[in-house]
Design a protein around this motif. Structure first.
Motif, short mmCIF file in Angstrom:
data_model
loop_
_atom_site.label_atom_id
_atom_site.label_comp_id
_atom_site.label_asym_id
_atom_site.label_seq_id
_atom_site.Cartn_x
_atom_site.Cartn_y
_atom_site.Cartn_z
N ILE A 70 11.17 51.48 25.31
CA ILE A 70 9.86 51.83 25.84
C ILE A 70 8.71 51.25 25.01
O ILE A 70 7.72 50.64 25.65
N ALA A 71 8.73 51.00 23.80
CA ALA A 71 7.85 50.28 22.82
C ALA A 71 7.76 49.04 23.28
O ALA A 71 6.69 48.35 23.64
N ALA A 72 8.83 48.22 23.80
CA ALA A 72 8.70 46.83 24.21
C ALA A 72 8.21 46.83 25.57
O ALA A 72 7.32 45.77 25.90
N GLN A 73 8.33 47.69 26.64
CA GLN A 73 7.53 47.99 27.76
C GLN A 73 6.11 47.84 27.60
O GLN A 73 5.30 47.04 28.19
N PHE A 74 5.61 48.53 26.39
CA PHE A 74 4.14 48.82 26.04
C PHE A 74 3.57 47.27 25.49
O PHE A 74 2.63 46.96 25.73
N SER A 75 4.49 46.72 24.67
CA SER A 75 4.13 45.52 24.01
C SER A 75 4.47 44.27 24.52
O SER A 75 3.54 43.21 24.15
N GLY A 76 5.26 44.24 25.43
CA GLY A 76 5.65 43.15 25.97
C GLY A 76 6.79 42.16 25.37
O GLY A 76 7.09 41.16 25.72
N ALA A 77 7.20 43.00 24.37
CA ALA A 77 8.58 42.19 23.70
C ALA A 77 9.76 42.18 24.46
O ALA A 77 9.73 42.69 25.61
N LYS A 78 10.23 40.90 24.38
CA LYS A 78 11.59 40.60 25.22
C LYS A 78 12.74 41.40 24.77
O LYS A 78 13.19 40.69 23.69
N VAL A 79 13.04 42.41 25.23
CA VAL A 79 14.50 42.96 24.64
C VAL A 79 15.58 42.95 25.87
O VAL A 79 15.43 43.51 26.80
N ASN A 80 16.51 42.24 25.41
CA ASN A 80 17.61 42.26 26.22
C ASN A 80 18.78 43.28 25.83
O ASN A 80 18.96 43.41 24.55
N LEU A 81 19.36 43.90 26.59
CA LEU A 81 20.48 44.81 26.42
C LEU A 81 21.81 43.87 26.45
O LEU A 81 22.16 43.14 27.17
N ALA A 82 22.49 44.18 25.32
CA ALA A 82 23.93 43.63 25.26
C ALA A 82 24.79 43.67 26.47
O ALA A 82 24.82 44.78 26.93
N LYS A 83 25.37 42.56 26.97
CA LYS A 83 26.14 42.76 28.19
C LYS A 83 27.48 43.29 27.62
O LYS A 83 28.07 43.06 26.84
N ASN A 84 27.96 44.11 28.51
CA ASN A 84 29.30 44.41 28.61
C ASN A 84 29.77 45.35 27.21
O ASN A 84 30.94 45.10 26.78
N PHE A 85 28.60 45.96 27.00
CA PHE A 85 28.99 46.77 25.69
C PHE A 85 29.53 48.07 26.07
O PHE A 85 29.21 48.57 27.10
N VAL A 86 30.75 48.50 25.15
CA VAL A 86 31.64 49.49 25.39
C VAL A 86 31.40 50.31 24.01
O VAL A 86 31.94 49.88 23.07
N PHE A 87 30.93 51.39 24.12
CA PHE A 87 30.83 52.21 23.02
C PHE A 87 32.17 52.72 22.36
O PHE A 87 33.19 53.16 23.25
N GLY A 88 32.35 52.56 21.12
CA GLY A 88 34.02 52.76 20.61
C GLY A 88 34.69 51.80 20.56
O GLY A 88 35.77 51.60 19.92
N GLU A 89 34.44 50.52 21.16
CA GLU A 89 34.99 49.37 21.27
C GLU A 89 34.33 48.24 20.63
O GLU A 89 34.63 47.59 19.65
N THR A 90 33.10 47.79 21.42
CA THR A 90 32.31 46.86 20.83
C THR A 90 31.82 46.98 19.24
O THR A 90 31.92 46.03 18.80
N ASN A 91 31.39 48.21 19.17
CA ASN A 91 30.76 48.44 17.90
C ASN A 91 31.74 48.68 16.81
O ASN A 91 31.44 48.98 15.79
N LYS A 92 33.03 48.41 17.22
CA LYS A 92 34.28 48.43 16.13
C LYS A 92 34.80 47.11 16.06
O LYS A 92 35.63 47.05 15.35
N SER A 93 34.42 46.08 16.72
CA SER A 93 34.85 44.72 16.73
C SER A 93 34.43 44.01 15.54
O SER A 93 33.38 44.24 15.01
N PRO A 94 35.48 43.12 14.92
CA PRO A 94 34.92 42.39 13.62
C PRO A 94 33.54 41.65 13.94
O PRO A 94 32.95 41.62 12.99
N ASP A 95 33.32 41.03 14.98
CA ASP A 95 32.23 40.21 15.34
C ASP A 95 30.97 41.23 15.16
O ASP A 95 30.01 40.88 14.44
#
Length: 459
Positions: free
Chosen positions: A56-81
């Motif tokens: 929402i802050a980005a919507q107001f400010s015009g900041a360019k925020v991209n959502l990470a593609k193919n993010f799977v909670f419990g998998e992506t955020n446990k990956s080494p990378d």
């Protein structure tokens, strides 16, 4: 071991943003880049109310925020990378376009905000921080202790829930008194304080505060609805529906959550057995159980997802339309529009003789919008009312992904559309460009000469 959710652990682990954001801001010595220049990738699962703050802050400010593609909670955020960038493995997490990393939702929202949202003076900076802390330390623990047992995320404890009810009442009473003479929490315009507080109150208004419970807090209600009905907020969370009835406790929900947790736990243990010794040397924090359950909530399919995305960035256009005047946003639309993968439609209400009071006709438009929330991802509309009481018409322009009439594609979308005639327009036709200009700039008259009265945007 089964999934065991303890309220103290949940509240301690999920909602510990305050200290981290304080450390983040305390370390700042130079102003951040202007918000319009801020950009990066946000890692989160869908419908995460904490991630909503940054979006929402980005919507107001015009900041360019991209959502990470193919993010799977419990998998992506446990990956080494991921863990190399964010060692705790928690979301939301933000990677700036120049390779820097930020965690904790308030800090991310602060980074993508602009000076107006952060506060324009030292006093306003401090007041914004005051409300961010208040939301996380006073509102969120009480809200979670009341709402989460009803959602089956933590075990129900009557004593804890009753204590939470008292805490919610105290904080809402305080807020109600504070907002008696104020439109916003800090200054005369929306700030991060309003965004963070509204998102923190989201679950209370969604699941708990039925009409009788929210009635004493008229000032808070007015402020909350002002915030959630901003176009920039709707673009992120969609049309929000206040609770009609307080969610009732159902012990089956927690039992089902435990069963899911046991299954997930076995799968995790089996996966761990296959990991190499090298991988096991890394200390990886287990995903929080409540976050896991929230992230696992079933998401309905969206017909737009199966269509080619093309080159037209709908969110980018919506930001431009919200932040710029028509002299810039309309040419920008035609510059970016992708006619191969998107279409433009003209709609007209079939029963103008039934339209009476202007405000009732406008509510007709808004009511349709509110029930089409799942279309917002790849659709935009500007629908206008022309004329006056007992002599008006409704018509508008819709833009969406694909070339079929969108409404029949999903049962969720078949709301009021049959009350309108629909005509697909040729984007190369000059008449189409004239219609788009008229409806996006809210001007002109209908085909019978009735002058423009009001307009409603779906975005």
């Amino acid at each position: 071991m089964g999934l065991r959710l303890r309220s103290d652990r949940v509240l301690r682990e999920i909602f510990d943003d305050v200290n981290a954001v304080s450390r983040f801001l305390a370390g700042l010595r130079l102003p951040l880049p202007v918000a319009a220049m801020a950009s990066g990738t946000l890692y989160t699962y869908p419908e995460n109310f904490r991630a909503y703050k940054a979006l929402i802050a980005a919507q107001f400010s015009g900041a360019k925020v991209n959502l990470a593609k193919n993010f799977v909670f419990g998998e992506t955020n446990k990956s080494p990378d991921f863990l190399k960038k964010f060692p705790l493995g928690k979301v939301p997490a933000f990677e700036t376009s120049d390779g820097k990393y930020i965690t904790e939702s308030n800090a991310i929202a602060y980074y993508v905000a602009n000076d107006q949202l952060r506060g324009k003076s030292d006093l306003e900076h401090a007041q914004v921080m005051q409300w961010l802390s208040f939301a996380d330390s006073e509102i969120l623990p009480a809200s979670s202790a009341w709402v989460f047992p009803l959602l089956g995320i933590m075990p129900y404890n009557k004593q804890n829930v009753e204590a939470a009810k008292d805490d919610v009442k105290k904080t809402l009473t305080f807020l109600n008194d504070y907002l008696l003479t104020r439109t916003y929490l800090v200054g005369e315009r929306i700030s991060l304080a309003d965004i963070s507080m509204a998102m923190t109150l989201l679950y209370l208004y969604q699941y708990i505060l039925e009409p009788s419970l929210r009635k004493p807090y008229t000032n808070v209600n007015r402020w909350f609805q002002t915030i959630i009905n901003q176009p920039q907020v709707i673009a992120v969370i969609g049309a929000f529906k206040l609770a009609d009835k307080t969610l009732e406790y159902d012990p089956k929900k927690y039992s089902e959550a435990q069963g899911k947790g046991k299954k997930d736990k076995k799968e995790k243990e089996a996966k761990k057995e296959k990991e190499s010794k090298k991988d096991k040397k890394e200390a990886i924090e287990e995903p929080d159980e409540a976050e896991t359950i929230l992230a696992a909530e079933p998401k309905s399919s969206n017909p737009f997802d199966s269509m080619p995305k093309g080159t037209f960035d709908m969110d980018d256009f919506k930001r431009c339309y919200s932040n710029e005047d028509e002299a810039k946003s309309i040419p920008y639309f035609w510059e970016k529009f992708d006619p191969e993968n998107y279409s433009i439609w003209f709609c007209e209400y079939k029963y103008p003789d039934e339209l009476t009071k202007v405000f009732m006709s406008c509510n007709l438009i808004s009511g349709m919008y509110q029930r089409l929330d799942k279309m917002r991802k790849a659709a935009f509309a500007s629908v206008c009312l022309f004329g006056t009481d007992n002599n008006s018409t409704i018509s508008g322009i819709w833009i969406w992904r694909g070339h079929e009439l969108a409404f029949p594609l999903s049962p969720d979308w078949q709301i009021d559309y049959e009350s309108y005639t629909w005509k697909k327009l040729d984007p190369k036709d000059e008449k189409t460009k004239e219609l788009v200009k008229q409806y996006l700039s809210w001007s002109g008259a209908d085909k019978d000469g009735r002058e423009f009265n009001q307009g409603k945007i779906f975005k």
